[in-house]
Design a protein around this motif. Structure first.
Motif, mmCIF file in Angstrom:
data_model
loop_
_atom_site.group_PDB
_atom_site.id
_atom_site.type_symbol
_atom_site.label_atom_id
_atom_site.label_comp_id
_atom_site.label_asym_id
_atom_site.label_seq_id
_atom_site.Cartn_x
_atom_site.Cartn_y
_atom_site.Cartn_z
ATOM 1 N N ALA A 1 0.827 -1.199 0.000
ATOM 2 C CA ALA A 1 0.000 0.000 0.000
ATOM 3 C C ALA A 1 0.865 1.254 0.000
ATOM 4 O O ALA A 1 0.553 2.234 0.634
ATOM 5 N N VAL A 2 1.963 1.244 -0.741
ATOM 6 C CA VAL A 2 2.898 2.372 -0.763
ATOM 7 C C VAL A 2 2.258 3.568 -1.439
ATOM 8 O O VAL A 2 2.018 4.584 -0.819
ATOM 9 N N GLY A 3 2.016 3.480 -2.741
ATOM 10 C CA GLY A 3 1.304 4.506 -3.473
ATOM 11 C C GLY A 3 -0.035 3.925 -3.873
ATOM 12 O O GLY A 3 -0.225 2.722 -3.825
ATOM 13 N N ARG A 4 -0.950 4.756 -4.253
ATOM 14 C CA ARG A 4 -2.282 4.278 -4.596
ATOM 15 C C ARG A 4 -2.218 3.287 -5.762
ATOM 16 O O ARG A 4 -1.740 3.616 -6.834
ATOM 17 N N ALA A 5 -2.712 2.099 -5.545
ATOM 18 C CA ALA A 5 -2.686 1.052 -6.560
ATOM 19 C C ALA A 5 -3.782 1.295 -7.598
ATOM 20 O O ALA A 5 -4.834 1.836 -7.286
ATOM 21 N N PRO A 6 -3.541 0.884 -8.844
ATOM 22 C CA PRO A 6 -4.569 1.040 -9.878
ATOM 23 C C PRO A 6 -5.834 0.259 -9.533
ATOM 24 O O PRO A 6 -5.769 -0.828 -8.960
ATOM 25 N N ASP A 7 -6.969 0.819 -9.892
ATOM 26 C CA ASP A 7 -8.262 0.176 -9.652
ATOM 27 C C ASP A 7 -8.522 -0.834 -10.765
ATOM 28 O O ASP A 7 -8.698 -0.449 -11.924
ATOM 29 N N PRO A 8 -8.569 -2.131 -10.459
ATOM 30 C CA PRO A 8 -8.749 -3.129 -11.515
ATOM 31 C C PRO A 8 -10.118 -3.064 -12.189
ATOM 32 O O PRO A 8 -10.283 -3.543 -13.304
ATOM 33 N N ASP A 9 -11.104 -2.453 -11.534
ATOM 34 C CA ASP A 9 -12.424 -2.324 -12.146
ATOM 35 C C ASP A 9 -12.430 -1.284 -13.265
ATOM 36 O O ASP A 9 -13.354 -1.259 -14.072
ATOM 37 N N ARG A 10 -11.410 -0.440 -13.330
ATOM 38 C CA ARG A 10 -11.338 0.609 -14.354
ATOM 39 C C ARG A 10 -10.451 0.210 -15.530
ATOM 40 O O ARG A 10 -10.341 0.942 -16.501
ATOM 41 N N ALA A 11 -9.816 -0.943 -15.467
ATOM 42 C CA ALA A 11 -8.902 -1.373 -16.526
ATOM 43 C C ALA A 11 -9.671 -2.040 -17.668
ATOM 44 O O ALA A 11 -10.781 -2.535 -17.488
ATOM 45 N N ARG A 12 -9.046 -2.054 -18.831
ATOM 46 C CA ARG A 12 -9.579 -2.768 -19.992
ATOM 47 C C ARG A 12 -8.702 -3.992 -20.194
ATOM 48 O O ARG A 12 -7.487 -3.873 -20.271
ATOM 49 N N TYR A 13 -9.344 -5.147 -20.297
ATOM 50 C CA TYR A 13 -8.614 -6.408 -20.378
ATOM 51 C C TYR A 13 -8.765 -7.031 -21.761
ATOM 52 O O TYR A 13 -9.853 -6.981 -22.344
ATOM 53 N N PRO A 14 -7.713 -7.655 -22.268
ATOM 54 C CA PRO A 14 -7.772 -8.294 -23.587
ATOM 55 C C PRO A 14 -8.388 -9.694 -23.524
ATOM 56 O O PRO A 14 -7.742 -10.694 -23.818
#
Length: 185
Positions: free
Chosen positions: A44-57
């Motif tokens: 939890a160092v820096g804010r981690a990316p939100d996986p619900d906002r990513a686009r997946y192939p």
């Protein structure tokens, strides 16, 4: 010698004490001090990316079929002070068990949106992923697979625990033994 009235315990006293204790414990579970820092290795160092906002192939069939993030974990794998997110993702299904994929997400430098930095398990491998965990810079998961096309997709008959260690700028896979026969997953 006579007892004072306030020295005798009654059920109402025990109930009041239990209620007060429950309120204190409940409050401490919900509140965290403003100066709290994450434990080492929690990512939890820096804010981690939100996986619900990513686009997946992923290839999910008909247009409009969504993806589901089944599990997620975060850690600063590369030591740059910003956490990456590991996401277990699959196509949304009304029935059956579509295969999972595992992606590591970082942030784009220009917009800060989530981007895929690494693919650890691909959808085309036909596996389900369970028990995702991060410890330091090591990821672990259980991969569930099928020995043949005759095995119903609800009931995987192969199981393998795997670990990916962050080494020299990439994830190195360390597979464990296969459970359920001699065919590897």
């Amino acid at each position: 010698m006579t007892e004072l009235p306030h020295t005798r315990t009654r059920a109402v006293h025990w109930l009041a004490t239990a209620a007060a204790l429950a309120a204190v414990l409940g409050g401490t579970a919900l509140l965290h001090p403003a100066t709290a820092t994450p434990a080492p290795g929690t990512g939890a160092v820096g804010r981690a990316p939100d996986p619900d906002r990513a686009r997946y192939p992923l290839h999910c069939g008909p247009a409009g079929t969504r993806t589901d993030v089944l599990d997620r974990a975060a850690a600063d794998f590369d030591g740059d002070g910003t956490a990456e997110t590991v996401a277990v993702v699959r196509c949304r299904a009304r029935g059956g068990t579509p295969p999972s994929a595992v992606f590591v997400l970082s942030r784009t430098a220009d917009t800060g949106r989530p981007r895929i930095a690494a693919t650890l398990v691909e959808q085309r491998e036909g596996m389900s992923v369970r028990d995702l965990a991060v410890r330091g810079t090591t990821l672990s998961a259980t991969l569930l697979g099928y020995s043949s096309a005759d095995v119903p997709r609800c009931c995987p008959d192969k199981r393998r625990t795997v670990k990916w260690e962050w080494r020299e700028g990439k994830f190195a896979l360390r597979p464990g033994p296969v459970a359920g026969g001699g065919v590897s997953v």
